[in-house]
Enzyme design. Structure first.
Site, PDB file in Angstrom:
ATOM      1  N   ASP A  83       0.849  -1.189   0.000  1.00 39.28           N
ATOM      2  CA  ASP A  83       0.000   0.000   0.000  1.00 39.28           C
ATOM      3  C   ASP A  83       0.894   1.253   0.000  1.00 39.28           C
ATOM      4  OD1 ASP A  83      -2.421   1.365   0.171  1.00 39.28           O
ATOM      5  OD2 ASP A  83      -2.470   1.315   2.368  1.00 39.28           O
ATOM      6  N   GLU A 142      -1.406   5.958  -8.889  1.00 44.25           N
ATOM      7  CA  GLU A 142      -2.403   6.914  -8.396  1.00 44.25           C
ATOM      8  C   GLU A 142      -2.280   8.229  -9.151  1.00 44.25           C
ATOM      9  OE1 GLU A 142      -3.283   7.245  -4.239  1.00 44.25           O
ATOM     10  OE2 GLU A 142      -3.475   9.422  -4.361  1.00 44.25           O
ATOM     11  N   THR A 278      -9.170   2.038   8.275  1.00 41.70           N
ATOM     12  CA  THR A 278      -9.750   2.689   9.459  1.00 41.70           C
ATOM     13  C   THR A 278     -10.874   1.862  10.093  1.00 41.70           C
ATOM     14  OG1 THR A 278      -9.141   4.876   8.660  1.00 41.70           O
ATOM     15  CG2 THR A 278     -10.989   4.777  10.209  1.00 41.70           C
TER      16      THR A 278
HETATM   17  P1  13P Z   1      -9.295   4.308   5.215  1.00 38.81           P
HETATM   18  O1  13P Z   1      -8.497   5.173   6.133  1.00 38.81           O
HETATM   19  O2  13P Z   1     -10.553   4.964   4.786  1.00 38.81           O
HETATM   20  O3  13P Z   1      -9.548   2.950   5.781  1.00 38.81           O
HETATM   21  O4  13P Z   1      -8.437   4.113   3.879  1.00 38.81           O
HETATM   22  C1  13P Z   1      -7.378   3.178   3.837  1.00 38.81           C
HETATM   23  C2  13P Z   1      -6.574   3.313   2.596  1.00 38.81           C
HETATM   24  O5  13P Z   1      -6.935   3.952   1.632  1.00 38.81           O
HETATM   25  C3  13P Z   1      -5.277   2.604   2.603  1.00 38.81           C
HETATM   26  O6  13P Z   1      -4.565   2.834   1.429  1.00 38.81           O
HETATM   27  O1  G3H Z   2      -2.439   4.514   3.775  1.00 35.69           O
HETATM   28  C1  G3H Z   2      -3.075   4.466   4.814  1.00 35.69           C
HETATM   29  C2  G3H Z   2      -3.309   3.239   5.563  1.00 35.69           C
HETATM   30  O2  G3H Z   2      -4.354   3.470   6.450  1.00 35.69           O
HETATM   31  C3  G3H Z   2      -2.064   2.714   6.243  1.00 35.69           C
HETATM   32  O3  G3H Z   2      -1.814   3.341   7.436  1.00 35.69           O
HETATM   33  O4  G3H Z   2       0.640   3.839   7.304  1.00 35.69           O
HETATM   34  O5  G3H Z   2      -0.555   3.818   9.515  1.00 35.69           O
HETATM   35  O6  G3H Z   2      -0.123   1.699   8.295  1.00 35.69           O
HETATM   36  P1  G3H Z   2      -0.372   3.180   8.176  1.00 35.69           P
HETATM   37 ZN    ZN Z   3      -4.653   4.765   0.624  1.00 36.38          ZN
END
Ligand code: 13P
Ligand code: G3H
Ligand code: ZN
Length: 360
Positions: A83, A142, A278
């Site tokens: 991510d 993105e 979240t």
């Molecule tokens: P949320 O904070 O809405 O769960 O989004 C998570 C997200 O986009 C991680 O890349």
């Molecule tokens: O990109 C956002 C995600 O909620 C990941 O959060 O970087 O605290 O693991 P984090």
């Molecule tokens: Zn994200």
């Protein structure tokens, strides 16, 4: 073993018109709860780890944990996705640890705080796509900056997100530029900006089209019908979870997330990957608070973690059902990375052509 690439999974989802939630994890309990939910409803899974998760849990621990989950649930296609990768090295090392998919978030510079130029975004995303495709791994790019259309700022609570405010234009992905971006980078999936942001505080009221621009999804899908769209910041921040969190001593000001019905509408218009972190955090944290409040003498961590896993499992199961992911795991015949690499080299996976990988 069923380690699947994002590309193959989303091609399958596109062919059958469903979406796949991508749940963030940091630890074993989250991994187990997500896989239990998937197994209970026969859903393929995207598990994603952020840079923060990688440094919290350690790459070796994460990699072995995913191996273990795969062994425990061989019937569930499992995509391990990075991510918000911020540079090439982050993406390359993820692939080395068994990630079958990476996000190169070139919408921001490597500091993950400053909006990047379009050309730089294209450049780095294209380089990562070339590198990943050689080994058959998938790439999400993105375009547009995630942030609130109410106040123009990104969400900083995760240390990832634009600092200060950016223009309204930057907060909405331009559909024509999206066509150019996908063609130039050859990404397998495209994350778009349409008013969502990370964290709990997305909207100060129930969102309407002014602040959650679902029309942008529709416009991009009309121009790129074969490109898999990704919605970030797609937690719904359900009212019952907010209430439970606050009932047991939490202090979360009233907030609104992305309604599930809006995500379902997005899935009808090309959204295939839906990022949710979240909600998972909130479900677990509310359960922790309940135990801490009701059983003040409790000190066995398992007594906190078990109800938290139950809550997370329930949440994940609900999203698998709502997004139509449920019932699809058994229908997917996983294509291994070397074969995916061969298909990229043969030009069979050009996103503009939009051929499907799935024959099963
Ligand atoms: P949320 O904070 O809405 O769960 O989004 C998570 C997200 O986009 C991680 O890349
Ligand atoms: O990109 C956002 C995600 O909620 C990941 O959060 O970087 O605290 O693991 P984090
Ligand atoms: Zn994200």
């Amino acid at each position: 073993m069923a380690r699947i690439t994002l590309r193959q999974l989303l091609d399958h989802a596109a062919e059958r018109g469903y979406g796949v939630p991508a749940f963030n994890i940091n630890n074993m309990e989250q991994g187990l709860a997500i896989m239990e939910a998937a197994a209970a409803c026969d859903a393929p899974v995207i598990i994603q780890a952020s840079r923060g998760a990688r440094s919290y849990a350690n790459d070796i621990m994460l990699a072995k944990m995913i191996d273990a989950l795969e062994e425990m649930y061989p019937q569930i296609p499992l995509c391990l996705h990075l991510d918000h990768g911020n540079e090439e090295a982050t993406c390359a090392t993820a692939i080395r640890y068994g990630f079958t998919s990476v996000m190169m978030d070139g919408s921001l510079k490597a500091d993950a705080k400053t909006a990047a130029d379009y050309d730089d975004n294209v450049d780095i995303t294209r380089r990562v796509a070339d590198m990943a495709h050689w080994v058959g791994a998938s790439v999400e790019g993105e375009l547009g900056v995630l942030g609130s259309l109410e106040h123009g700022g990104g969400e900083q609570e995760d240390g990832h997100g634009v600092e200060g405010t950016v223009s309204h234009d930057q907060l909405l992905t331009d559909p024509d530029q999206a066509v150019d971006f996908v063609r130039a980078t050859k990404v397998d999936a495209l994350a778009i900006a349409m008013g969502t942001s990370h964290g709990a505080y997305k909207f100060t009221r129930k969102p309407d089209g002014e602040i959650l621009a679902m029309r942008v999804v529709e416009e991009i899908h009309a121009r790129l019908p074969n490109t898999h769209l990704v919605m970030h910041g797609s937690s719904s921040v359900p009212q019952p979870l907010q209430d439970m969190f606050n009932q047991y001593g939490g202090e979360m000001p009233q907030t609104w997330g992305v309604p599930v019905e809006e995500i379902v509408r997005g899935i009808k218009h090309g959204v295939r990957k839906v990022n949710i972190d979240t909600d998972c955090r909130l479900a677990m944290a509310a359960a922790f608070r309940k135990v801490a409040t009701q059983s003040k003498s409790e000190f066995d961590p398992r007594k906190f973690l078990k109800p938290a896993m139950d809550a997370l499992r329930e949440l994940c199961r609900d999203r698998f059902e709502q997004f139509g992911t449920a019932g699809n795991a058994a229908k997917i015949k996983v294509v291994a990375l070397p074969e995916m690499a061969r298909r990229y080299r043969a030009g069979a996976l050009d996103p503009q052509i939009g051929k499907m990988t799935q024959a099963a």
